[in-house]
Every structure is written in structure tokens, then in C-alpha cells.
Motif scaffolding. Structure first.
Motif, PDB file in Angstrom:
ATOM      1  N   ARG A  85      15.208  41.629  22.587  1.00 12.65           N
ATOM      2  CA  ARG A  85      15.858  40.784  21.681  1.00 12.65           C
ATOM      3  C   ARG A  85      16.401  39.575  22.354  1.00 12.65           C
ATOM      4  O   ARG A  85      17.497  38.470  22.033  1.00 12.65           O
ATOM      5  CB  ARG A  85      16.395  41.337  20.541  1.00 12.65           C
ATOM      6  CG  ARG A  85      15.647  42.341  19.768  1.00 12.65           C
ATOM      7  CD  ARG A  85      16.382  43.342  19.241  1.00 12.65           C
ATOM      8  NE  ARG A  85      17.048  42.727  17.464  1.00 12.65           N
ATOM      9  CZ  ARG A  85      17.788  42.881  17.076  1.00 12.65           C
ATOM     10  NH1 ARG A  85      19.170  42.917  17.989  1.00 12.65           N
ATOM     11  NH2 ARG A  85      18.602  41.946  15.823  1.00 12.65           N
ATOM     12  N   THR A  86      17.690  40.105  23.625  1.00 11.56           N
ATOM     13  CA  THR A  86      17.903  38.995  24.286  1.00 11.56           C
ATOM     14  C   THR A  86      16.906  37.989  25.203  1.00 11.56           C
ATOM     15  O   THR A  86      17.416  37.187  25.201  1.00 11.56           O
ATOM     16  CB  THR A  86      18.482  39.313  25.155  1.00 11.56           C
ATOM     17  OG1 THR A  86      18.027  40.185  26.174  1.00 11.56           O
ATOM     18  CG2 THR A  86      20.066  40.886  24.111  1.00 11.56           C
ATOM     19  N   ALA A  87      15.867  38.593  25.268  1.00 19.67           N
ATOM     20  CA  ALA A  87      15.645  37.354  26.531  1.00 19.67           C
ATOM     21  C   ALA A  87      14.751  36.075  25.516  1.00 19.67           C
ATOM     22  O   ALA A  87      15.459  34.796  26.063  1.00 19.67           O
ATOM     23  CB  ALA A  87      14.086  38.093  26.827  1.00 19.67           C
ATOM     24  N   PRO A  88      14.634  36.276  24.319  1.00 15.47           N
ATOM     25  CA  PRO A  88      14.392  35.049  23.297  1.00 15.47           C
ATOM     26  C   PRO A  88      15.809  33.920  23.711  1.00 15.47           C
ATOM     27  O   PRO A  88      16.109  33.179  23.635  1.00 15.47           O
ATOM     28  CB  PRO A  88      13.907  34.799  22.209  1.00 15.47           C
ATOM     29  CG  PRO A  88      13.369  36.613  22.572  1.00 15.47           C
ATOM     30  CD  PRO A  88      14.021  36.709  23.502  1.00 15.47           C
ATOM     31  N   LEU A  89      17.197  34.477  23.221  1.00 17.73           N
ATOM     32  CA  LEU A  89      18.290  34.219  23.578  1.00 17.73           C
ATOM     33  C   LEU A  89      18.503  33.462  24.712  1.00 17.73           C
ATOM     34  O   LEU A  89      18.994  32.498  24.369  1.00 17.73           O
ATOM     35  CB  LEU A  89      20.039  35.188  23.133  1.00 17.73           C
ATOM     36  CG  LEU A  89      20.605  34.921  23.195  1.00 17.73           C
ATOM     37  CD1 LEU A  89      21.018  33.798  21.910  1.00 17.73           C
ATOM     38  CD2 LEU A  89      21.895  35.333  22.520  1.00 17.73           C
ATOM     39  N   ALA A  90      18.263  34.409  25.897  1.00 14.65           N
ATOM     40  CA  ALA A  90      18.294  33.524  27.087  1.00 14.65           C
ATOM     41  C   ALA A  90      17.892  32.114  27.730  1.00 14.65           C
ATOM     42  O   ALA A  90      17.343  31.173  27.501  1.00 14.65           O
ATOM     43  CB  ALA A  90      18.060  34.917  28.023  1.00 14.65           C
ATOM     44  N   GLY A  91      15.846  32.160  26.603  1.00 11.07           N
ATOM     45  CA  GLY A  91      15.529  31.438  26.662  1.00 11.07           C
ATOM     46  C   GLY A  91      16.234  29.966  26.042  1.00 11.07           C
ATOM     47  O   GLY A  91      16.614  28.758  26.489  1.00 11.07           O
ATOM     48  N   LEU A  92      16.565  30.298  24.844  1.00  8.65           N
ATOM     49  CA  LEU A  92      17.660  29.090  23.730  1.00  8.65           C
ATOM     50  C   LEU A  92      19.132  28.744  24.365  1.00  8.65           C
ATOM     51  O   LEU A  92      19.162  27.386  24.479  1.00  8.65           O
ATOM     52  CB  LEU A  92      18.152  29.784  22.410  1.00  8.65           C
ATOM     53  CG  LEU A  92      18.749  28.865  21.499  1.00  8.65           C
ATOM     54  CD1 LEU A  92      18.013  28.102  21.552  1.00  8.65           C
ATOM     55  CD2 LEU A  92      19.344  29.788  20.508  1.00  8.65           C
ATOM     56  N   VAL A  93      19.206  29.331  25.261  1.00 13.92           N
ATOM     57  CA  VAL A  93      20.513  29.036  26.367  1.00 13.92           C
ATOM     58  C   VAL A  93      20.452  28.283  27.216  1.00 13.92           C
ATOM     59  O   VAL A  93      20.840  26.823  27.457  1.00 13.92           O
ATOM     60  CB  VAL A  93      21.350  30.963  26.995  1.00 13.92           C
ATOM     61  CG1 VAL A  93      22.639  29.934  27.967  1.00 13.92           C
ATOM     62  CG2 VAL A  93      21.940  31.132  25.780  1.00 13.92           C
TER      63      VAL A  93
ATOM     64  N   GLY B  54      11.378  28.836  30.195  1.00  4.91           N
ATOM     65  CA  GLY B  54      12.762  29.801  29.785  1.00  4.91           C
ATOM     66  C   GLY B  54      12.328  31.016  29.068  1.00  4.91           C
ATOM     67  O   GLY B  54      12.531  32.050  30.377  1.00  4.91           O
ATOM     68  N   SER B  55      12.009  30.557  28.279  1.00  6.82           N
ATOM     69  CA  SER B  55      11.161  32.043  26.943  1.00  6.82           C
ATOM     70  C   SER B  55      10.292  33.143  27.615  1.00  6.82           C
ATOM     71  O   SER B  55      10.188  34.217  28.605  1.00  6.82           O
ATOM     72  CB  SER B  55      10.870  32.046  25.964  1.00  6.82           C
ATOM     73  OG  SER B  55      12.572  31.021  25.288  1.00  6.82           O
ATOM     74  N   GLY B  56       9.413  31.769  28.840  1.00  5.49           N
ATOM     75  CA  GLY B  56       8.372  33.327  28.854  1.00  5.49           C
ATOM     76  C   GLY B  56       8.934  33.571  30.076  1.00  5.49           C
ATOM     77  O   GLY B  56       8.428  34.795  30.845  1.00  5.49           O
ATOM     78  N   LEU B  57      10.031  33.231  31.345  1.00  6.80           N
ATOM     79  CA  LEU B  57      10.252  33.814  32.006  1.00  6.80           C
ATOM     80  C   LEU B  57      11.374  34.854  32.132  1.00  6.80           C
ATOM     81  O   LEU B  57      10.609  35.952  32.547  1.00  6.80           O
ATOM     82  CB  LEU B  57      11.465  32.819  33.173  1.00  6.80           C
ATOM     83  CG  LEU B  57      11.899  33.407  34.383  1.00  6.80           C
ATOM     84  CD1 LEU B  57      11.159  33.629  35.205  1.00  6.80           C
ATOM     85  CD2 LEU B  57      12.912  32.667  34.886  1.00  6.80           C
ATOM     86  N   PHE B  58      12.162  34.519  30.781  1.00  9.19           N
ATOM     87  CA  PHE B  58      12.622  35.402  30.630  1.00  9.19           C
ATOM     88  C   PHE B  58      11.841  37.357  29.954  1.00  9.19           C
ATOM     89  O   PHE B  58      12.414  38.096  30.193  1.00  9.19           O
ATOM     90  CB  PHE B  58      13.959  35.959  29.680  1.00  9.19           C
ATOM     91  CG  PHE B  58      14.881  34.456  30.419  1.00  9.19           C
ATOM     92  CD1 PHE B  58      15.276  34.669  32.056  1.00  9.19           C
ATOM     93  CD2 PHE B  58      15.051  33.290  30.074  1.00  9.19           C
ATOM     94  CE1 PHE B  58      15.697  34.010  32.301  1.00  9.19           C
ATOM     95  CE2 PHE B  58      15.418  32.321  30.143  1.00  9.19           C
ATOM     96  CZ  PHE B  58      16.318  32.498  31.434  1.00  9.19           C
ATOM     97  N   LEU B  59      10.771  36.607  29.133  1.00 11.50           N
ATOM     98  CA  LEU B  59      10.186  37.749  28.531  1.00 11.50           C
ATOM     99  C   LEU B  59       8.852  38.480  29.142  1.00 11.50           C
ATOM    100  O   LEU B  59       8.973  39.832  29.655  1.00 11.50           O
ATOM    101  CB  LEU B  59       9.085  36.816  27.508  1.00 11.50           C
ATOM    102  CG  LEU B  59       9.771  37.261  26.534  1.00 11.50           C
ATOM    103  CD1 LEU B  59       8.623  35.621  24.825  1.00 11.50           C
ATOM    104  CD2 LEU B  59      10.160  37.896  25.355  1.00 11.50           C
ATOM    105  N   ALA B  60       8.692  37.611  30.723  1.00 13.07           N
ATOM    106  CA  ALA B  60       7.588  38.389  31.399  1.00 13.07           C
ATOM    107  C   ALA B  60       9.110  39.286  32.277  1.00 13.07           C
ATOM    108  O   ALA B  60       7.846  40.456  32.512  1.00 13.07           O
ATOM    109  CB  ALA B  60       7.272  37.733  32.364  1.00 13.07           C
TER     110      ALA B  60
END
Length: 351
Positions: free
Chosen positions: A38-46, A330-336
Motif C-alpha cells: 500500500r506504500t508503493a503507490p504513495l511513493a509514485g505520488l511523491v 515512478g509507480s511502475g518502478l516501485f510496484l515492480a
């Protein structure tokens, strides 16, 4: 503080490129301990938010402006490893799409604006939390100090690199004094923006502020039962879902709306004055060494859309495109990065 091509010689540019590559590779590994489902999407938003707010140059002195660097904000919200990756994504998008920051200087910019600011801010933030009285006020004080100090630290690091491989014959003492002085002023703006943003997240979801997790979400110890983990999900409550998790969507949507407003509307009113590095480079004769960006003819160069005559619309479209691409990458990177840890985590849970 985007360094253009030509300010530093080839050996230093290669060296900082290597430092940035090693840092990003190490942070990809380290981020596995910070990123959860649940924090990976937040990192993309950051990442997208930092991109948007970097468009908002604010005046700091006569003829000089500054903008958010974002290292402290990213480190405090999503962790130091993920924070470096956030800045790397932003700087990559800016260099490739908007001709902002040189291509050969990309490693330099990631090192200065990503690695240096994140490391300094995180160390200062966590160090202050250890000595300040425990409470919500401590987080605000630590955030302000961490963000403030991260900016001149980056400026000093640039001066150090210039002392090694600068392409212009200038007085390094004058460059150091000028860079430090103007970036102390910029640091005040950085601290104000960072403190306000972290405070807003703390007010609604303190459990999502990574660096303050042991302050905003204290451990509960019950006799005969193990202590709750600092990163554990909060227990079910009025605002929680049936599974005991509070929904992330309201914060994410609110953050995205704020990001788009900054990029499409507020950015139109940003200061047109040169930023701190540009001003110092002009005053000290360094600017003459800058080379034209290899992608200066990009359709989105200088944060405008080619062939769109209305300036307000041009900036809004460029800002929207930048937010969308930065958010997606960003979201793609963090989700991966998170998904790579899923099998190991599941296996551990089975054992």
C-alpha cells in the motif's frame, strides 16, 4: 539547482554518473524493506508531487529564485532508499522530456539533488528525533531542520565537485560563499514546503510517514503478548476497512489533485528569475561554459508545449504531461520493486 552540461569536465561527470548508478542500484535493493503493498503507490505520488512543486520557483532575493529540491520530503515520507529513487525518477523525466538538467550531468544531479539531500535530511531528522522531547512538535522541528540543512549541503557538494573538475577558472572561495549564502535562503523555502506537506500527511495518516513511524505510531505492549511491530497496519476502527486497513485512496486522490493544481495552475505564477545555481554561475562567469541541451528541441522543453501559443495553456499541458509520466514511471518502478519481494515474503510467512 539543475546542473547543465559543460559545468564539470568529463572525468567528474563520469565519476558522479558511476556514484549515481551505484546509489540507484543499492536503493533498488534497499527499497524492498521500505515498500509495502500500500506504500508503493504513495511513493509514485511523491515523485509526481516533487516534480510538480519543482516547477514553482519562489523569489529568495533580488533577481534570484529557488525551488524545492525534495530530498528531505521524499526521505521523510517514504524512506531514504525509496526517496533517492523518487528523485532519480524526477530528474530523469526532467532531463529527457523538459531539457532541464544536462544529460551528461544527470549523474551529477542525481548525486547532488537526490543522494546528498536525502542522506543529510534523513540523518538530521532521525538524529533530532532521538534528542527532542517525544511528541508531534518534535516531528515538525526535525522536518524543518532536516529540509533546511539539506539544501546548503547540496550546494557545498556542488562546490566540492567544481573544485575537482570545474571547467571555468573562477575563485572557488567566492563560489562557495555565493552558493552557500543563496541556498541558505532557498533552504528556508524548502523547509517551509516540506514541513507543511509532512504535517498535512501526519494530520490524516500518521502511519504513512515512514521516518516518523516510531513517533506517530507508538508500539503497544500487552503483558503476555508480543509488542506490535512499528510497521504493522493499524487496528480496525471507524476509519478502517473490514480487514483492519485504513483506505489509502482518499489520501492518494487528494494528493494527486494537489499535485495537478500545482503543476497546471500555480506554476504559471512561478518566479521567472534564475535559480540559485544559475545566478551564481552568471555572476562568477561559470554560465559561459554551459552547453546547449541535446534535447533542447523537445516538444516539452522549458516546461511548455511546442506550437501552443497561449502561455497559460502551454504550461498547464506540460505540467499535466510531466505529472502523468512521472507518476506512471515512478509507480511502475516501485510496484515492480515491491513485487520482487512478494515471493520471499510469502515464503517466510509459510515457514
Amino acid at each position: 539547482m539543475h546542473v547543465p552540461d559543460g559545468f564539470l569536465n568529463a572525468p567528474v561527470s563520469v565519476a558522479t554518473g558511476a556514484v549515481a548508478a551505484v546509489a540507484v542500484a543499492g536503493c533498488l535493493r534497499g527499497a524492498r524493506t521500505e515498500l509495502a503493498e500500500r506504500t508503493a503507490p504513495l511513493a509514485g505520488l511523491v515523485s509526481a508531487f516533487v516534480f510538480a512543486v519543482q516547477m514553482l520557483n519562489f523569489p529568495v532575493a533580488a533577481g534570484t529564485s529557488g525551488h524545492l529540491l525534495g530530498g528531505a520530503l521524499a526521505a521523510i515520507l517514504v524512506g531514504p532508499y525509496t526517496g533517492v529513487l523518487c528523485l532519480a525518477v524526477v530528474l530523469l523525466m526532467q532531463a529527457l522530456l523538459f531539457a532541464d538538467g544536462g544529460l551528461t550531468a544527470l549523474g551529477t544531479n542525481i548525486t547532488l539533488m537526490g543522494v546528498v539531500t536525502v542522506v543529510v535530511a534523513y540523518v538530521v531528522f532521525r538524529g533530532l528525533l532521538r534528542v527532542l522531547p517525544r511528541g508531534p512538535g518534535a516531528v515538525g522541528v526535525a522536518t524543518f531542520a532536516a529540509a533546511f540543512l539539506s539544501v546548503p549541503a547540496s550546494a557545498i557538494a556542488f562546490t566540492g565537485l567544481y573544485a575537482i573538475g570545474g571547467t571555468a577558472d573562477v575563485s572557488l572561495g567566492r563560489v562557495l560563499a555565493a552558493m552557500t549564502g543563496v541556498h541558505l535562503l532557498i533552504g528556508i523555502g524548502e523547509a517551509a514546503i516540506t514541513t507543511a506537506t509532512v504535517g498535512a500527511v501526519l494530520a490524516v495518516r500518521p502511519d504513512l510517514v515512514y521516518a516518523a513511524r516510531d513517533v506517530s505510531r507508538p508500539r503497544l505492549e500487552i503483558r503476555g503478548a508480543p509488542a506490535a511491530e512499528p510497521n504493522a497496519e493499524p487496528a480496525a476502527g471507524p476509519a478502517a476497512t473490514p480487514g483492519g486497513r485504513r483506505p489509502l485512496r482518499p489520501l492518494w486522490v487528494g494528493g494527486l489533485v494537489t499535485t495537478l493544481v500545482c503543476a497546471t495552475f500555480v506554476s504559471f505564477y512561478a518566479s521567472a528569475e534564475p535559480d540559485g545555481l544559475e545566478r551564481v554561475a552568471t555572476d562568477e562567469g561559470i554560465a559561459e561554459e554551459a552547453r546547449e541541451h541535446d534535447l533542447a528541441d523537445s516538444p516539452l522543453a522549458d516546461y511548455g508545449v511546442e506550437n501552443v501559443d497561449n502561455e497559460r495553456l502551454s504550461i498547464a499541458l506540460a505540467g499535466t504531461a510531466g505529472v502523468a509520466v512521472t507518476l506512471a514511471v515512478g509507480s511502475g518502478l516501485f510496484l515492480a520493486a515491491r513485487r520482487r519481494t512478494a515471493p520471499d515474503r510469502d515464503e517466510t510467512e509459510r515457514v
